[in-house]
Design an enzyme around this catalytic site. Structure first.
Site, mmCIF file in Angstrom:
data_model
loop_
_atom_site.group_PDB
_atom_site.id
_atom_site.type_symbol
_atom_site.label_atom_id
_atom_site.label_comp_id
_atom_site.label_asym_id
_atom_site.label_seq_id
_atom_site.Cartn_x
_atom_site.Cartn_y
_atom_site.Cartn_z
ATOM 1 N N THR A 53 7.398 -11.301 1.460
ATOM 2 C CA THR A 53 6.130 -11.056 2.040
ATOM 3 C C THR A 53 6.024 -12.017 3.415
ATOM 4 O O THR A 53 6.423 -12.915 3.503
ATOM 5 C CB THR A 53 4.819 -11.340 1.028
ATOM 6 O OG1 THR A 53 3.728 -11.261 1.915
ATOM 7 C CG2 THR A 53 4.926 -12.620 0.537
ATOM 8 N N ASP A 54 5.358 -11.379 4.442
ATOM 9 C CA ASP A 54 4.967 -11.891 5.400
ATOM 10 C C ASP A 54 3.709 -13.302 5.334
ATOM 11 O O ASP A 54 3.780 -14.253 6.194
ATOM 12 C CB ASP A 54 4.232 -11.108 6.608
ATOM 13 C CG ASP A 54 2.757 -10.458 6.073
ATOM 14 O OD1 ASP A 54 2.493 -10.621 4.966
ATOM 15 O OD2 ASP A 54 2.279 -9.793 7.080
ATOM 16 N N GLU A 55 3.230 -13.280 4.091
ATOM 17 C CA GLU A 55 2.430 -14.382 3.756
ATOM 18 C C GLU A 55 2.974 -15.721 3.619
ATOM 19 O O GLU A 55 2.422 -16.745 3.763
ATOM 20 C CB GLU A 55 1.646 -14.046 2.498
ATOM 21 C CG GLU A 55 0.641 -12.762 2.552
ATOM 22 C CD GLU A 55 -0.313 -12.800 1.658
ATOM 23 O OE1 GLU A 55 -0.719 -13.687 0.719
ATOM 24 O OE2 GLU A 55 -0.929 -11.567 1.204
ATOM 25 N N TYR A 87 -0.343 -17.992 -4.268
ATOM 26 C CA TYR A 87 0.464 -16.670 -4.316
ATOM 27 C C TYR A 87 1.726 -16.879 -3.113
ATOM 28 O O TYR A 87 2.954 -16.714 -3.538
ATOM 29 C CB TYR A 87 -0.163 -15.426 -3.954
ATOM 30 C CG TYR A 87 0.704 -14.232 -3.704
ATOM 31 C CD1 TYR A 87 1.776 -13.804 -4.549
ATOM 32 C CD2 TYR A 87 0.660 -13.681 -2.114
ATOM 33 C CE1 TYR A 87 2.368 -12.830 -4.092
ATOM 34 C CE2 TYR A 87 1.420 -12.715 -1.776
ATOM 35 C CZ TYR A 87 2.378 -12.260 -2.680
ATOM 36 O OH TYR A 87 3.199 -11.138 -2.366
ATOM 37 N N LYS A 141 6.042 -17.351 -3.546
ATOM 38 C CA LYS A 141 6.822 -16.548 -2.710
ATOM 39 C C LYS A 141 7.721 -17.327 -1.827
ATOM 40 O O LYS A 141 8.778 -17.150 -1.939
ATOM 41 C CB LYS A 141 5.918 -15.358 -2.020
ATOM 42 C CG LYS A 141 5.477 -14.434 -2.780
ATOM 43 C CD LYS A 141 6.301 -13.642 -3.590
ATOM 44 C CE LYS A 141 7.307 -12.502 -2.938
ATOM 45 N NZ LYS A 141 7.825 -11.419 -4.031
HETATM 46 P P1 NAD Z 1 2.695 -5.052 -8.118
HETATM 47 O O1 NAD Z 1 1.676 -6.321 -8.748
HETATM 48 O O2 NAD Z 1 1.948 -3.647 -7.976
HETATM 49 O O3 NAD Z 1 3.936 -4.953 -9.259
HETATM 50 C C1 NAD Z 1 4.516 -5.735 -9.578
HETATM 51 C C2 NAD Z 1 5.381 -5.405 -10.954
HETATM 52 O O4 NAD Z 1 6.476 -6.600 -11.434
HETATM 53 C C3 NAD Z 1 4.651 -4.783 -12.025
HETATM 54 O O5 NAD Z 1 5.291 -3.866 -12.519
HETATM 55 C C4 NAD Z 1 4.696 -5.857 -13.106
HETATM 56 O O6 NAD Z 1 4.650 -5.421 -14.299
HETATM 57 C C5 NAD Z 1 6.185 -6.436 -12.865
HETATM 58 N N1 NAD Z 1 6.255 -7.918 -13.294
HETATM 59 C C6 NAD Z 1 5.664 -8.924 -13.028
HETATM 60 N N2 NAD Z 1 5.676 -10.169 -13.786
HETATM 61 C C7 NAD Z 1 7.100 -9.690 -14.221
HETATM 62 C C8 NAD Z 1 8.064 -10.716 -15.090
HETATM 63 N N3 NAD Z 1 7.811 -11.588 -15.439
HETATM 64 N N4 NAD Z 1 9.050 -9.943 -15.557
HETATM 65 C C9 NAD Z 1 9.285 -8.672 -15.290
HETATM 66 N N5 NAD Z 1 8.607 -7.662 -14.515
HETATM 67 C C10 NAD Z 1 7.178 -8.378 -14.111
HETATM 68 O O7 NAD Z 1 3.268 -5.660 -6.731
HETATM 69 P P2 NAD Z 1 3.778 -4.787 -5.579
HETATM 70 O O8 NAD Z 1 2.516 -4.619 -4.580
HETATM 71 O O9 NAD Z 1 4.244 -3.537 -5.834
HETATM 72 O O10 NAD Z 1 4.845 -5.758 -4.638
HETATM 73 C C11 NAD Z 1 5.961 -5.706 -5.115
HETATM 74 C C12 NAD Z 1 6.781 -6.855 -4.370
HETATM 75 O O11 NAD Z 1 6.701 -6.754 -3.131
HETATM 76 C C13 NAD Z 1 6.102 -8.248 -4.655
HETATM 77 O O12 NAD Z 1 7.339 -9.019 -4.824
HETATM 78 C C14 NAD Z 1 5.341 -8.796 -3.679
HETATM 79 O O13 NAD Z 1 5.345 -10.118 -3.493
HETATM 80 C C15 NAD Z 1 6.071 -7.913 -2.533
HETATM 81 N N6 NAD Z 1 5.222 -7.466 -1.574
HETATM 82 C C16 NAD Z 1 3.994 -6.876 -1.449
HETATM 83 C C17 NAD Z 1 3.385 -6.475 -0.647
HETATM 84 C C18 NAD Z 1 2.036 -5.626 -0.550
HETATM 85 O O14 NAD Z 1 1.396 -5.146 0.337
HETATM 86 N N7 NAD Z 1 1.572 -4.825 -1.777
HETATM 87 C C19 NAD Z 1 3.823 -6.769 0.862
HETATM 88 C C20 NAD Z 1 4.934 -7.445 0.916
HETATM 89 C C21 NAD Z 1 5.697 -7.829 -0.139
HETATM 90 O O1 DAU Z 2 0.792 -9.206 3.479
HETATM 91 C C1 DAU Z 2 1.422 -8.923 2.431
HETATM 92 C C2 DAU Z 2 0.729 -9.033 1.300
HETATM 93 O O2 DAU Z 2 -0.501 -8.252 1.337
HETATM 94 C C3 DAU Z 2 1.409 -9.139 0.005
HETATM 95 O O3 DAU Z 2 2.288 -10.078 -0.169
HETATM 96 C C4 DAU Z 2 0.337 -9.276 -1.201
HETATM 97 O O4 DAU Z 2 0.969 -8.993 -2.510
HETATM 98 C C5 DAU Z 2 -0.681 -8.048 -1.323
HETATM 99 O O5 DAU Z 2 -1.571 -8.185 -2.169
HETATM 100 C C6 DAU Z 2 -1.373 -8.153 0.270
HETATM 101 O O6 DAU Z 2 -2.271 -9.466 0.341
HETATM 102 P P1 DAU Z 2 -3.608 -9.529 1.224
HETATM 103 O O7 DAU Z 2 -4.399 -10.661 0.484
HETATM 104 O O8 DAU Z 2 -3.402 -9.430 2.470
HETATM 105 O O9 DAU Z 2 -4.173 -8.298 0.451
HETATM 106 P P2 DAU Z 2 -5.560 -7.813 -0.251
HETATM 107 O O10 DAU Z 2 -5.358 -6.247 -0.630
HETATM 108 O O11 DAU Z 2 -5.832 -8.552 -1.510
HETATM 109 O O12 DAU Z 2 -6.454 -7.985 0.698
HETATM 110 C C7 DAU Z 2 -6.340 -7.406 1.836
HETATM 111 C C8 DAU Z 2 -7.499 -7.933 2.977
HETATM 112 O O13 DAU Z 2 -8.761 -7.514 2.440
HETATM 113 C C9 DAU Z 2 -7.613 -9.347 3.208
HETATM 114 O O14 DAU Z 2 -8.045 -9.833 4.360
HETATM 115 C C10 DAU Z 2 -8.980 -9.703 1.944
HETATM 116 C C11 DAU Z 2 -9.692 -8.473 2.023
HETATM 117 N N1 DAU Z 2 -10.471 -8.132 0.940
HETATM 118 C C12 DAU Z 2 -9.627 -7.900 -0.395
HETATM 119 C C13 DAU Z 2 -10.519 -7.632 -1.364
HETATM 120 C C14 DAU Z 2 -9.618 -7.338 -2.895
HETATM 121 C C15 DAU Z 2 -11.649 -7.861 0.924
HETATM 122 O O15 DAU Z 2 -12.419 -8.036 2.105
HETATM 123 N N2 DAU Z 2 -12.417 -7.471 -0.196
HETATM 124 C C16 DAU Z 2 -11.727 -7.303 -1.328
HETATM 125 O O16 DAU Z 2 -12.237 -7.041 -2.410
#
Ligand code: NAD
Ligand code: DAU
Length: 339
Positions: A122-124, A147, A151
């Site tokens: 992730t970019d985070e 988190y 990562k």
């Molecule tokens: P998500 O939370 O929707 O899915 C995570 C999955 O991993 C789930 O199916 C969960 O059951 C499984 N999991 C969790 N712990 C586990 C374990 N110990 N063993 C096996 N499986 C396990 O997450 P997502 O949003 O689909 O993100 C997927 C990946 O991409 C993550 O690594 C996250 O850091 C990365 N990522 C997410 C975003 C985003 O915006 N959502 C952006 C950039 C990177």
């Molecule tokens: O940048 C990549 C990341 O993006 C991933 O690595 C993470 O897994 C993913 O959860 C996401 O992180 P963020 O913290 O940016 O996403 P989130 O959807 O939780 O929040 C997006 C923005 O919205 C953030 O500035 C917080 C704000 N927010 C979020 C929630 C849940 C609100 O204002 N209200 C809310 O209830």
């Protein structure tokens, strides 16, 4: 190609599974997932009965992870605890899965002689930007949330295994994804679900934080390219080139659903809330010609339509284990709203 997909029952993983099975009819997939609150087998329903997609319920922290890895041509590693707010409340599952689990997987990949590993990050890990600038692959790692710190630790673990053990692996770092099957604790699906139900939309602080949104299909297309052509030991940024303030996004969702902006409720800010993410992904464009294809307006409209058309999926998620979490957090917020 026999590809093992960790975390394939989650949001991005399941979108990747759908796309890969359609795009590569000759590939076989093994989905390995613990099925935490974020994993949902319904996300994989059309494919699971099909011979080309096998499911293994397993924790990546388990030593037995070695067995399904044997004979795989590649691994793509999505499995993680992924929600920042949960990591603020209790980081233990994040350390366990994201750090220990990734190390266990790295060790097992070594032992099984897996020829390729893509670690989805992730970019985070880069921390937060001010009003100017973009994260590049050379930006220092300055994770702010628990988190993001876990990562970053897992990214460094992967790169250390490449350097020390010549593990054939690489790392991707993507910005905020949106699209179908996203768990409605994350911002966009939460705002859609709340607006559809005519309930309040909790926007943190003043809603001025900026995220760089990329459609999940574009992320998955980039991962496909990197899986096949990415160079070992490299880091590849992935982003949508679409910076938006949270408040703007909430307003667009309300407008698309014909709801009043008065549903927006400004609530207490997230502790340590990163101000702005924006990503430079020129490297991916330069090396492989990848560019995001989905315009945010269209992608958001499609995503809203998906949640509308899949109300049952949403209801199931919102009434399940998520409900306890939802109650705990949002009942608390109701009190804030009332003040
Ligand atoms: P998500 O939370 O929707 O899915 C995570 C999955 O991993 C789930 O199916 C969960 O059951 C499984 N999991 C969790 N712990 C586990 C374990 N110990 N063993 C096996 N499986 C396990 O997450 P997502 O949003 O689909 O993100 C997927 C990946 O991409 C993550 O690594 C996250 O850091 C990365 N990522 C997410 C975003 C985003 O915006 N959502 C952006 C950039 C990177
Ligand atoms: O940048 C990549 C990341 O993006 C991933 O690595 C993470 O897994 C993913 O959860 C996401 O992180 P963020 O913290 O940016 O996403 P989130 O959807 O939780 O929040 C997006 C923005 O919205 C953030 O500035 C917080 C704000 N927010 C979020 C929630 C849940 C609100 O204002 N209200 C809310 O209830």
């Amino acid at each position: 190609m026999k590809l093992l997909v960790t975390g394939g029952a989650g949001f991005i993983g399941s979108n990747f599974v759908h796309r890969t099975l359609a795009k590569h009819p000759e590939w076989k997939l093994v989905v390995l997932d613990k099925l935490t609150y974020a994993g949902n087998l319904k996300n994989l329903e059309p494919e699971l009965g099909e011979g080309r997609c096998e499911f293994v319920q397993m924790d990546i922290c388990d030593r037995a992870v070695l067995d399904p890895l044997r004979g795989c041509d590649a691994v793509i590693h999505f499995a993680a605890e992924s929600h920042v707010d949960r990591s603020i409340e209790d980081a233990s599952a994040f350390v366990r899965t994201n750090v220990d689990g990734t190390y266990n997987l790295l060790q097992a990949c070594r032992e099984a002689g897996v020829p390729r590993l893509v670690h989805v990050s992730t970019d985070e890990v880069y921390g937060s930007l001010g009003d100017e600038g973009l994260f590049s692959e050379e930006s220092p790692l300055q994770p702010n949330s628990p988190y993001a710190a876990t990562k970053a630790a897992s990214d460094l673990g992967v790169l250390a295994y490449v350097h020390t053990h010549k593990l054939p692996a690489l790392v991707t770092r993507c910005s905020n994804n949106y699209g179908p099957y996203q768990f409605p604790e994350k911002f966009i699906p939460l705002m859609i679900a709340q607006a559809m139900a005519g309930e309040r939309l909790p926007v943190y602080g003043k809603g001025s934080n900026v995220r760089d949104w990329v459609h999940v299909d574009d992320h998955c297309a980039a991962l496909d390219v990197v899986l096949q052509q990415g160079r070992e030991g490299e880091v590849y940024n992935i982003g949508g080139g679409c910076e938006m303030r949270n408040l703007e996004v909430a307003k667009l969702i309300l407008k698309a659903l014909g709801k009043s902006e008065s549903l927006i409720q400004f609530v207490t800010d997230r502790p340590g809330h990163d101000l702005r993410y924006a990503i430079n992904c020129e490297k991916l464009g330069r090396e492989f010609g990848w560019q995001p294809q989905v315009q945010f307006d269209q992608g958001l409209a499609d995503t809203i339509a998906w949640y509308r058309d899949n109300q049952q999926w949403l209801n199931d998620v919102r009434s399940g284990q998520y409900r306890d979490y939802f109650q705990k957090h949002y009942v608390q917020r109701e009190k804030t709203f009332a003040q």
